[in-house]
Design an enzyme around this catalytic site. Structure first.
Site, mmCIF file in Angstrom:
data_model
loop_
_atom_site.group_PDB
_atom_site.id
_atom_site.type_symbol
_atom_site.label_atom_id
_atom_site.label_comp_id
_atom_site.label_asym_id
_atom_site.label_seq_id
_atom_site.Cartn_x
_atom_site.Cartn_y
_atom_site.Cartn_z
ATOM 1 N N SER A 189 0.825 -1.197 0.000
ATOM 2 C CA SER A 189 0.000 0.000 0.000
ATOM 3 C C SER A 189 0.865 1.254 0.000
ATOM 4 O O SER A 189 1.973 1.263 0.556
ATOM 5 C CB SER A 189 -0.845 -0.016 1.280
ATOM 6 O OG SER A 189 -1.378 1.246 1.531
ATOM 7 N N TYR A 245 -1.760 -1.070 10.987
ATOM 8 C CA TYR A 245 -2.063 -1.603 9.648
ATOM 9 C C TYR A 245 -0.868 -1.376 8.716
ATOM 10 O O TYR A 245 -0.384 -2.294 8.048
ATOM 11 C CB TYR A 245 -3.318 -0.926 9.072
ATOM 12 C CG TYR A 245 -3.469 -1.131 7.588
ATOM 13 C CD1 TYR A 245 -3.839 -2.373 7.077
ATOM 14 C CD2 TYR A 245 -3.218 -0.093 6.675
ATOM 15 C CE1 TYR A 245 -3.958 -2.570 5.706
ATOM 16 C CE2 TYR A 245 -3.340 -0.284 5.306
ATOM 17 C CZ TYR A 245 -3.705 -1.520 4.828
ATOM 18 O OH TYR A 245 -3.812 -1.715 3.474
ATOM 19 N N LYS A 273 1.996 -3.961 6.607
ATOM 20 C CA LYS A 273 2.396 -3.918 5.186
ATOM 21 C C LYS A 273 3.918 -3.823 5.077
ATOM 22 O O LYS A 273 4.542 -4.528 4.285
ATOM 23 C CB LYS A 273 1.737 -2.733 4.466
ATOM 24 C CG LYS A 273 0.246 -2.845 4.328
ATOM 25 C CD LYS A 273 -0.146 -4.024 3.441
ATOM 26 C CE LYS A 273 -1.634 -4.257 3.373
ATOM 27 N NZ LYS A 273 -1.987 -5.592 2.865
HETATM 28 P P1 NAD Z 1 -11.253 -6.535 1.265
HETATM 29 O O1 NAD Z 1 -11.451 -6.525 2.732
HETATM 30 O O2 NAD Z 1 -12.415 -6.276 0.377
HETATM 31 O O3 NAD Z 1 -10.577 -7.922 0.821
HETATM 32 C C1 NAD Z 1 -9.746 -8.667 1.660
HETATM 33 C C2 NAD Z 1 -10.303 -10.083 1.696
HETATM 34 O O4 NAD Z 1 -9.471 -10.902 2.515
HETATM 35 C C3 NAD Z 1 -11.711 -10.148 2.276
HETATM 36 O O5 NAD Z 1 -12.545 -10.869 1.382
HETATM 37 C C4 NAD Z 1 -11.534 -10.888 3.604
HETATM 38 O O6 NAD Z 1 -12.673 -11.669 3.930
HETATM 39 C C5 NAD Z 1 -10.299 -11.721 3.312
HETATM 40 N N1 NAD Z 1 -9.506 -12.088 4.505
HETATM 41 C C6 NAD Z 1 -9.036 -11.277 5.472
HETATM 42 N N2 NAD Z 1 -8.321 -11.972 6.364
HETATM 43 C C7 NAD Z 1 -8.332 -13.264 5.946
HETATM 44 C C8 NAD Z 1 -7.773 -14.461 6.449
HETATM 45 N N3 NAD Z 1 -7.072 -14.486 7.578
HETATM 46 N N4 NAD Z 1 -7.981 -15.611 5.771
HETATM 47 C C9 NAD Z 1 -8.713 -15.614 4.618
HETATM 48 N N5 NAD Z 1 -9.265 -14.513 4.112
HETATM 49 C C10 NAD Z 1 -9.080 -13.345 4.756
HETATM 50 O O7 NAD Z 1 -10.085 -5.492 0.945
HETATM 51 P P2 NAD Z 1 -9.501 -4.972 -0.448
HETATM 52 O O8 NAD Z 1 -9.768 -3.521 -0.531
HETATM 53 O O9 NAD Z 1 -9.931 -5.837 -1.542
HETATM 54 O O10 NAD Z 1 -7.952 -5.141 -0.151
HETATM 55 C C11 NAD Z 1 -7.210 -6.260 -0.574
HETATM 56 C C12 NAD Z 1 -5.778 -6.104 -0.116
HETATM 57 O O11 NAD Z 1 -5.245 -4.896 -0.632
HETATM 58 C C13 NAD Z 1 -5.626 -6.013 1.411
HETATM 59 O O12 NAD Z 1 -4.437 -6.699 1.774
HETATM 60 C C14 NAD Z 1 -5.458 -4.520 1.640
HETATM 61 O O13 NAD Z 1 -4.713 -4.250 2.802
HETATM 62 C C15 NAD Z 1 -4.707 -4.090 0.399
HETATM 63 N N6 NAD Z 1 -4.876 -2.676 0.083
HETATM 64 C C16 NAD Z 1 -6.141 -2.164 -0.067
HETATM 65 C C17 NAD Z 1 -6.294 -0.810 -0.344
HETATM 66 C C18 NAD Z 1 -7.668 -0.200 -0.477
HETATM 67 O O14 NAD Z 1 -7.775 1.014 -0.388
HETATM 68 N N7 NAD Z 1 -8.711 -0.969 -0.713
HETATM 69 C C19 NAD Z 1 -5.175 0.022 -0.490
HETATM 70 C C20 NAD Z 1 -3.915 -0.546 -0.352
HETATM 71 C C21 NAD Z 1 -3.775 -1.899 -0.074
HETATM 72 N N1 UFG Z 2 -11.787 11.720 3.725
HETATM 73 C C1 UFG Z 2 -12.774 12.604 4.098
HETATM 74 N N2 UFG Z 2 -13.918 12.099 4.640
HETATM 75 C C2 UFG Z 2 -14.140 10.769 4.828
HETATM 76 C C3 UFG Z 2 -13.122 9.866 4.436
HETATM 77 C C4 UFG Z 2 -11.958 10.381 3.896
HETATM 78 O O1 UFG Z 2 -12.610 13.798 3.949
HETATM 79 O O2 UFG Z 2 -15.202 10.386 5.320
HETATM 80 C C5 UFG Z 2 -10.550 12.235 3.109
HETATM 81 C C6 UFG Z 2 -9.278 11.885 3.860
HETATM 82 O O3 UFG Z 2 -8.994 12.829 4.829
HETATM 83 C C7 UFG Z 2 -8.256 11.854 2.713
HETATM 84 C C8 UFG Z 2 -9.072 11.381 1.520
HETATM 85 O O4 UFG Z 2 -10.432 11.607 1.844
HETATM 86 O O5 UFG Z 2 -7.798 13.153 2.432
HETATM 87 C C9 UFG Z 2 -8.894 9.885 1.227
HETATM 88 O O6 UFG Z 2 -9.162 9.141 2.406
HETATM 89 P P1 UFG Z 2 -9.348 7.555 2.385
HETATM 90 O O7 UFG Z 2 -9.651 7.119 3.775
HETATM 91 O O8 UFG Z 2 -10.308 7.168 1.318
HETATM 92 O O9 UFG Z 2 -7.928 7.039 1.893
HETATM 93 P P2 UFG Z 2 -6.478 7.187 2.550
HETATM 94 O O10 UFG Z 2 -5.593 7.738 1.496
HETATM 95 O O11 UFG Z 2 -6.530 7.887 3.834
HETATM 96 O O12 UFG Z 2 -6.109 5.673 2.858
HETATM 97 C C10 UFG Z 2 -6.424 4.623 1.945
HETATM 98 C C11 UFG Z 2 -6.545 3.313 2.728
HETATM 99 C C12 UFG Z 2 -5.205 2.928 3.290
HETATM 100 C C13 UFG Z 2 -4.201 2.869 2.188
HETATM 101 C C14 UFG Z 2 -4.140 4.174 1.452
HETATM 102 C C15 UFG Z 2 -3.204 4.105 0.277
HETATM 103 O O13 UFG Z 2 -7.465 3.441 3.791
HETATM 104 O O14 UFG Z 2 -5.306 1.668 3.869
HETATM 105 O O15 UFG Z 2 -5.447 4.511 0.960
HETATM 106 O O16 UFG Z 2 -3.538 3.041 -0.529
HETATM 107 F F1 UFG Z 2 -2.989 2.595 2.708
#
Ligand code: NAD
Ligand code: UFG
Length: 348
Positions: A130, A154, A158
């Protein structure tokens, strides 16, 4: 040579389900393991509907990746060419209150997976890292060489998993790792069939905006209007989830490059969008007014984060295709078709 087999952990989740669609379209045999802790099996049913005959190449197992015997059974049944590892907990705020839960799920889960992979001789992994590992970057765009830090448990998971992969590769160069640093995925499959369905109140901006638009939340809180940005609100690199999914098939192809060891790539668009700009693009796409409540900064938030994309373009031959309007259109299409997310059971 037969089709390549890929194990996808967390494949029922938001990014995982979109990636599984691309994998099946590209002809991979795909096995999904997910404990459904933050997802629904309906996502798997929907993926199958989207890919037609290719659905025969998909199997799903409700398994927790910390359950080693269950994972071993999966590896005993199929010889995998590679693993894409999405499974993990991802709510930043929750991780601050429950760090042990995050270390247990994300770190122990990954160690268990890597141990089983080693036992069964599958040493190719694509990992979901991330942009959070850049912390509050001193400058933008963020290149892969920037210093790394963790602002919360979190983020620490990562960073620790990235470090584990680097150490494992240093100890045994048979391993191949691609660490993908995602920026901010939003949007949904253009069909509106699959999308993000967060359990509980959303933490992230786009799912929150969506819930305001469909009447599930009264207003969006804007966290901070005094940043040194174009309009005072935080700036992020939003990327269409389908582009992100394509980044994974590009990474899988790269894993067959004999020169790859442990490599990191940003997956972003390289463009920064403010909170107010995203709200306004969503209002345009949906025709809905999003009421705003301007509040103070959210602790731990960075001001401006967007990606340097050159390395992924050059080495993965991958570039994001979609813009903010496409992302908002597809988000709204998903929201209209599924205002309350996936049904508990598919009725049709
Ligand atoms: P998500 O929660 O939709 O998907 C994660 C999936 O993993 C879920 O279906 C959950 O049920 C499953 N899971 C969690 N723990 C588990 C375990 N112990 N065993 C089996 N299954 C398990 O999240 P996402 O947004 O699809 O994110 C996927 C990956 O990408 C995550 O590792 C997350 O940290 C990473 N990531 C997401 C974002 C974002 O903004 N969505 C940004 C950066 C990184
Ligand atoms: N924000 C608001 N109101 C809300 C939610 C968010 O104003 O209700 C703002 C935040 O302050 C930020 C922007 O919207 O400026 C984006 O916020 P997000 O929570 O959507 O995303 P972040 O960049 O804070 O974090 C996300 C994931 C992290 C990941 C990161 C980079 O939550 O896990 O993107 O991938 F690491």
């Amino acid at each position: 040579m037969g089709a390549l087999s890929v194990l996808v952990t967390g494949g029922a989740g938001y990014i995982g389900s979109h990636t599984v669609v691309q994998l099946l379209k590209d002809g991979y045999k795909t096995v999904v393991v997910d404990n459904l802790g933050n997802s629904s099996e309906v996502a798997i049913t929907r993926v199958k509907e989207l890919v037609g005959d290719r659905a025969n190449n998909l199997s799903f197992h409700q398994i927790d990746i910390r359950d080693k015997p269950a994972l071993e059974q999966i590896f005993a049944n199929t010889k995998f060419d590679a693993v894409i590892h999405f499974a993990g907990l991802k709510a930043v705020g929750e991780s601050v209150h429950k760090p042990l839960m995050y270390f247990d799920n994300n770190i122990i889960g990954t160690i268990t997976l890597l141990e089983v992979m080693a036992t069964y001789g599958c040493k190719k992994l694509v990992f979901s890292s991330s942009a959070t590992v850049y912390g509050w970057p001193k400058e933008v765009p963020c290149t892969e060489e920037f210093p790394l830090s963790a602002a919360n448990p979190y983020g620490r998971t990562k960073l620790m998993i990235e470090d584990m992969c680097r150490d494992i590769y240093a100890s045994d160069s048979d391993w191949k790792f691609i660490l993908l640093r995602y920026f901010n995925p939003i949007g949904a499959h253009p069909s509106g069939h699959i999308g993000e369905d967060p359990h509980g109140t959303p933490n992230n901006l786009m799912p929150f905006i969506q819930q305001v638009a469909v009447g599930r939340q009264p207003a969006l809180q804007v966290f901070g209007t005094d940043y040194s940005t174009k309009d005072g609100t935080g700036v992020r690199d939003y990327i269409h989830v389908v582009d992100l999914a394509d980044g994974h098939t590009a990474a899988l192809s790269k894993l067959s490059d004999p020169n790859i060891g442990c490599e990191v790539y940003n997956l972003g668009t390289g463009k920064g969008t403010s909170v107010l700009e995203l709200v306004s693009a969503f209002e345009k796409a949906s025709g809905k007014k999003i009421p705003l409540v301007k509040t103070g900064r959210r602790p731990g938030d960075a001001e401006i984060v967007y990606a340097a994309t050159a390395k992924a373009e050059r080495e993965l031959n991958w570039k994001a295709k979609y813009g903010i309007e496409d992302m908002c259109r597809d988000q709204w299409n998903w929201a209209c078709k599924n205002p309350y997310g996936y049904p508990t059971q598919e009725t049709n």
